[in-house]
Design a protein around this motif. Structure first.
Motif, PDB file in Angstrom:
ATOM      1  N   GLY A 114       0.774  -1.229   0.000  1.00 15.42           N
ATOM      2  CA  GLY A 114       0.000   0.000   0.000  1.00 15.42           C
ATOM      3  C   GLY A 114       0.809   1.285   0.000  1.00 15.42           C
ATOM      4  N   SER A 115       2.123   1.214  -0.233  1.00 16.65           N
ATOM      5  CA  SER A 115       2.963   2.412  -0.269  1.00 16.65           C
ATOM      6  C   SER A 115       2.626   3.267  -1.482  1.00 16.65           C
ATOM      7  N   SER A 116       2.809   4.586  -1.337  1.00 18.29           N
ATOM      8  CA  SER A 116       2.457   5.480  -2.445  1.00 18.29           C
ATOM      9  C   SER A 116       3.516   5.495  -3.543  1.00 18.29           C
ATOM     10  N   ARG A 117       4.743   5.078  -3.233  1.00 18.09           N
ATOM     11  CA  ARG A 117       5.810   4.999  -4.237  1.00 18.09           C
ATOM     12  C   ARG A 117       6.376   3.585  -4.256  1.00 18.09           C
ATOM     13  N   ILE A 118       6.506   3.067  -5.468  1.00 16.17           N
ATOM     14  CA  ILE A 118       7.077   1.736  -5.668  1.00 16.17           C
ATOM     15  C   ILE A 118       8.376   1.937  -6.441  1.00 16.17           C
ATOM     16  N   VAL A 119       9.491   1.532  -5.847  1.00 13.51           N
ATOM     17  CA  VAL A 119      10.799   1.756  -6.448  1.00 13.51           C
ATOM     18  C   VAL A 119      11.395   0.413  -6.862  1.00 13.51           C
ATOM     19  N   PHE A 120      11.620   0.248  -8.165  1.00 13.02           N
ATOM     20  CA  PHE A 120      12.320  -0.925  -8.670  1.00 13.02           C
ATOM     21  C   PHE A 120      13.788  -0.557  -8.812  1.00 13.02           C
ATOM     22  N   ASP A 121      14.624  -1.135  -7.969  1.00  8.07           N
ATOM     23  CA  ASP A 121      16.067  -0.911  -8.041  1.00  8.07           C
ATOM     24  C   ASP A 121      16.641  -1.924  -9.017  1.00  8.07           C
ATOM     25  N   LEU A 122      17.072  -1.436 -10.171  1.00 11.42           N
ATOM     26  CA  LEU A 122      17.571  -2.299 -11.238  1.00 11.42           C
ATOM     27  C   LEU A 122      19.098  -2.280 -11.312  1.00 11.42           C
ATOM     28  N   GLN A 167      -4.379   3.149  -8.592  1.00  9.24           N
ATOM     29  CA  GLN A 167      -4.393   3.375  -7.144  1.00  9.24           C
ATOM     30  C   GLN A 167      -3.700   4.683  -6.759  1.00  9.24           C
ATOM     31  N   GLU A 168      -3.414   5.525  -7.771  1.00 11.06           N
ATOM     32  CA  GLU A 168      -2.748   6.812  -7.574  1.00 11.06           C
ATOM     33  C   GLU A 168      -1.400   6.651  -6.882  1.00 11.06           C
ATOM     34  N   ARG A 169      -0.633   5.687  -7.364  1.00 11.11           N
ATOM     35  CA  ARG A 169       0.710   5.438  -6.855  1.00 11.11           C
ATOM     36  C   ARG A 169       1.719   5.698  -7.976  1.00 11.11           C
ATOM     37  N   VAL A 170       2.962   5.904  -7.602  1.00  9.74           N
ATOM     38  CA  VAL A 170       4.033   6.201  -8.543  1.00  9.74           C
ATOM     39  C   VAL A 170       4.997   5.023  -8.584  1.00  9.74           C
ATOM     40  N   VAL A 171       5.464   4.671  -9.798  1.00  7.87           N
ATOM     41  CA  VAL A 171       6.464   3.618  -9.945  1.00  7.87           C
ATOM     42  C   VAL A 171       7.750   4.245 -10.474  1.00  7.87           C
ATOM     43  N   VAL A 172       8.848   3.943  -9.798  1.00  7.22           N
ATOM     44  CA  VAL A 172      10.161   4.495 -10.125  1.00  7.22           C
ATOM     45  C   VAL A 172      11.072   3.367 -10.564  1.00  7.22           C
ATOM     46  N   LEU A 173      11.812   3.578 -11.662  1.00  8.68           N
ATOM     47  CA  LEU A 173      12.864   2.655 -12.080  1.00  8.68           C
ATOM     48  C   LEU A 173      14.185   3.328 -11.741  1.00  8.68           C
ATOM     49  N   LYS A 174      14.994   2.647 -10.956  1.00  6.67           N
ATOM     50  CA  LYS A 174      16.192   3.273 -10.400  1.00  6.67           C
ATOM     51  C   LYS A 174      17.434   2.429 -10.686  1.00  6.67           C
ATOM     52  N   GLY A 175      18.543   3.101 -10.968  1.00  5.42           N
ATOM     53  CA  GLY A 175      19.850   2.465 -10.989  1.00  5.42           C
ATOM     54  C   GLY A 175      20.172   1.600 -12.189  1.00  5.42           C
ATOM     55  N   ALA A 176      19.407   1.678 -13.247  1.00  4.26           N
ATOM     56  CA  ALA A 176      19.673   0.828 -14.416  1.00  4.26           C
ATOM     57  C   ALA A 176      20.983   1.234 -15.077  1.00  4.26           C
ATOM     58  N   SER A 177      21.703   0.230 -15.583  1.00  2.00           N
ATOM     59  CA  SER A 177      22.944   0.497 -16.315  1.00  2.00           C
ATOM     60  C   SER A 177      23.095  -0.553 -17.416  1.00  2.00           C
ATOM     61  N   GLY A 178      24.023  -0.311 -18.317  1.00  3.48           N
ATOM     62  CA  GLY A 178      24.318  -1.272 -19.375  1.00  3.48           C
ATOM     63  C   GLY A 178      23.115  -1.562 -20.250  1.00  3.48           C
ATOM     64  N   GLN A 179      22.899  -2.851 -20.545  1.00  2.17           N
ATOM     65  CA  GLN A 179      21.819  -3.289 -21.431  1.00  2.17           C
ATOM     66  C   GLN A 179      20.466  -2.862 -20.893  1.00  2.17           C
ATOM     67  N   VAL A 180      20.282  -2.916 -19.592  1.00  2.10           N
ATOM     68  CA  VAL A 180      18.994  -2.563 -18.985  1.00  2.10           C
ATOM     69  C   VAL A 180      18.705  -1.079 -19.205  1.00  2.10           C
ATOM     70  N   GLU A 181      19.701  -0.240 -19.027  1.00  2.00           N
ATOM     71  CA  GLU A 181      19.535   1.195 -19.251  1.00  2.00           C
ATOM     72  C   GLU A 181      19.205   1.484 -20.719  1.00  2.00           C
ATOM     73  N   LYS A 182      19.887   0.784 -21.623  1.00  2.00           N
ATOM     74  CA  LYS A 182      19.616   0.958 -23.057  1.00  2.00           C
ATOM     75  C   LYS A 182      18.189   0.552 -23.401  1.00  2.00           C
ATOM     76  N   LEU A 183      17.723  -0.558 -22.847  1.00  2.00           N
ATOM     77  CA  LEU A 183      16.366  -1.025 -23.114  1.00  2.00           C
ATOM     78  C   LEU A 183      15.334  -0.020 -22.609  1.00  2.00           C
ATOM     79  N   ILE A 184      15.588   0.560 -21.455  1.00  2.00           N
ATOM     80  CA  ILE A 184      14.687   1.568 -20.899  1.00  2.00           C
ATOM     81  C   ILE A 184      14.638   2.785 -21.823  1.00  2.00           C
ATOM     82  N   ALA A 185      15.791   3.174 -22.354  1.00  2.00           N
ATOM     83  CA  ALA A 185      15.847   4.319 -23.268  1.00  2.00           C
ATOM     84  C   ALA A 185      15.141   4.005 -24.587  1.00  2.00           C
TER      85      ALA A 185
END
Length: 100
Positions: free
Chosen positions: A39-47, A71-89
């Motif tokens: 039930g947290s208002s921010r969900i942080v995925f540390d990648l 549910q009016e919550r925010v999802v954050v993608l954090k710390g991506a690098s390399g292939q994961v960062e490229k895929l996000i971009a």
């Protein structure tokens, strides 16, 4: 894929490590259930420790995002690098997620 979940104040953190692929969809349901229970208002995925994500992994993250928006919550993608960062971009995920 391996993951660890913990709550920090009003944020729910999911640290993902290894490869996140279609084979992880069942395990990801467990993450989704845990997020919903938190039930947290921010969900942080540390990648930061994620080595690889495929298109199915992006779909799983978008499922979390869709549920969070309802549910009016925010999802954050954090710390991506390399292939994961490229895929996000390439996937232009900054349009759907907060990127940290």
């Amino acid at each position: 894929m391996e993951y660890a979940c913990e709550t920090h104040g009003n944020e729910f953190h999911v640290q993902v490590s290894g490869r996140m692929t279609h084979a992880d969809h069942r395990g990801f349901r467990g993450i989704l259930n845990t997020i919903n229970e938190a039930g947290s208002s921010r969900i942080v995925f540390d990648l930061g420790k994620a080595e690889f994500l495929d298109s199915s992994a992006l779909g799983m993250l978008l499922i979390v995002r869709d549920a969070a928006v309802q549910q009016e919550r925010v999802v954050v993608l954090k710390g991506a690098s390399g292939q994961v960062e490229k895929l996000i971009a390439i996937g232009k995920l900054h349009k759907y997620f907060e990127i940290a």
